[in-house]
Write an enzyme that holds these catalytic residues in place. Sequence first.
Site, short mmCIF file in Angstrom:
data_model
loop_
_atom_site.label_atom_id
_atom_site.label_comp_id
_atom_site.label_asym_id
_atom_site.label_seq_id
_atom_site.Cartn_x
_atom_site.Cartn_y
_atom_site.Cartn_z
N ASP A 31 0.89 -1.19 -0.08
CA ASP A 31 0.08 0.00 -0.14
C ASP A 31 0.96 1.30 -0.03
O ASP A 31 2.06 1.25 0.74
CB ASP A 31 -0.97 -0.10 1.38
CG ASP A 31 -2.15 0.81 1.24
OD1 ASP A 31 -2.32 1.45 -0.04
OD2 ASP A 31 -2.53 1.37 2.13
N HIS A 48 2.32 3.37 -9.06
CA HIS A 48 2.19 1.99 -9.22
C HIS A 48 3.33 1.28 -10.11
O HIS A 48 3.65 0.14 -9.65
CB HIS A 48 1.04 1.74 -9.94
CG HIS A 48 -0.28 2.24 -9.27
ND1 HIS A 48 -0.41 1.76 -8.12
CD2 HIS A 48 -1.32 3.17 -9.42
CE1 HIS A 48 -1.72 2.45 -7.48
NE2 HIS A 48 -2.15 3.19 -8.43
N LEU A 143 9.67 -21.30 -4.49
CA LEU A 143 8.78 -20.26 -4.03
C LEU A 143 7.58 -20.21 -4.62
O LEU A 143 7.56 -20.38 -5.66
CB LEU A 143 9.40 -18.84 -3.88
CG LEU A 143 8.46 -17.89 -3.72
CD1 LEU A 143 8.35 -17.56 -2.08
CD2 LEU A 143 9.19 -16.26 -3.95
C1 IPE Z 1 -5.44 -2.22 -0.07
O1 IPE Z 1 -5.05 -1.32 -0.39
C2 IPE Z 1 -5.39 -3.33 -1.50
C3 IPE Z 1 -3.85 -3.35 -1.89
C4 IPE Z 1 -2.94 -2.93 -1.30
C5 IPE Z 1 -3.78 -3.95 -3.18
P1 IPE Z 1 -6.05 0.00 -0.62
O2 IPE Z 1 -5.45 1.26 -0.32
O3 IPE Z 1 -6.90 -0.32 -1.63
O4 IPE Z 1 -7.07 -0.13 0.87
P2 IPE Z 1 -7.73 1.05 1.60
O5 IPE Z 1 -9.07 1.75 0.72
O6 IPE Z 1 -6.98 1.95 1.94
O7 IPE Z 1 -8.50 0.28 2.54
C1 IPE Z 2 -1.51 0.44 -3.42
O1 IPE Z 2 -1.37 2.00 -3.43
C2 IPE Z 2 -1.66 -0.13 -4.68
C3 IPE Z 2 -3.23 -0.63 -4.90
C4 IPE Z 2 -4.23 -0.41 -4.16
C5 IPE Z 2 -3.30 -1.18 -6.21
P1 IPE Z 2 -2.31 2.68 -3.42
O2 IPE Z 2 -2.86 3.03 -4.82
O3 IPE Z 2 -3.53 2.41 -2.58
O4 IPE Z 2 -1.76 3.90 -2.73
P2 IPE Z 2 -2.23 5.05 -1.81
O5 IPE Z 2 -2.88 4.45 -0.62
O6 IPE Z 2 -3.53 5.71 -2.26
O7 IPE Z 2 -1.27 5.99 -1.48
MG MG Z 3 -4.02 2.41 -0.47
#
Ligand code: IPE
Ligand code: IPE
Ligand code: MG
Length: 243
Positions: A31, A48, A143
């Site tokens: 995240d 990303h 793995l």
């Molecule tokens: C959780 O992150 C999902 C992934 C890391 C792919 P999100 O950023 O989507 O989750 P919320 O919205 O903060 O709960």
């Molecule tokens: C995690 O990073 C990746 C996915 C959920 C695909 P985010 O895109 O949620 O990044 P933040 O949390 O908004 O910074």
């Molecule tokens: Mg996020």
Amino acid sequence: MLSFTKELKKRRLRHLINWDAIPKHVAIMMDGNGRWATRRGLPRTAGHFAGMKVMEDIIYVSHKLKLHYLTLYAFSTENWKRPAVEVEYIIGLINQFVTEINIHRFNENNIKVNFIGDISRFSEDTQQLMRSVIDSTNGNTGLTVNFAVNYGGRAEIIHATRAIVAKGTDNITIEEFGKYLHTVDCPSPELIIRTSGEKRLSGFLLWQAAQSELWFTDEMWPSFNEYLYYQAFYEYQQRKNRA
Ligand code: IPE
Ligand code: IPE
Ligand code: MG
């Protein structure tokens, strides 16, 4: 790139960790890609892209450390609600992850790739690529990487419940139920890591996380590195030693 001090700390941690007792299955919620990019004045997509590179590094570090399973939360059932351009960009990165060149590298390193989640929501082309990486790495014994895409723990539990009801079995035990989940061939993770300072499960492995240790870092996923991974292992072992 690790800074000099982090490199030193990493070396020190390497000696403090009992490498025979690291978790066999680690699950990571990658995240903070968006925030990492925004803070640098970049579009979220750049986060990303950077996150994808770090993910590849961590797969090979996990391989080097002889983990048995690595489960990576890449795209949740809730993530479809994001702007279409962002969703399309992430799916494009997932497609890149399963290209020939990567498949070749997985095979060279005896890495098996699996997808958990409902992949039927992706385009036929994307599903085809996913199936081809599953098939071509299926015989590998090192793995196993579970790539969680269009994954949500509640959706997974409902999917399993439907399957078990359809089968008409009345032998509903914890062990039996587990056989209907996407993670059927894999033990529960001993350690779940979430980056970016958020301390939620966001639907990740709701069933499988029952006994897992949770480890959080404020670093955004694109800033994650081997040193932080070692730190997670070290703290995991400290907790286990106390228990
Ligand atoms: C959780 O992150 C999902 C992934 C890391 C792919 P999100 O950023 O989507 O989750 P919320 O919205 O903060 O709960
Ligand atoms: C995690 O990073 C990746 C996915 C959920 C695909 P985010 O895109 O949620 O990044 P933040 O949390 O908004 O910074
Ligand atoms: Mg996020």
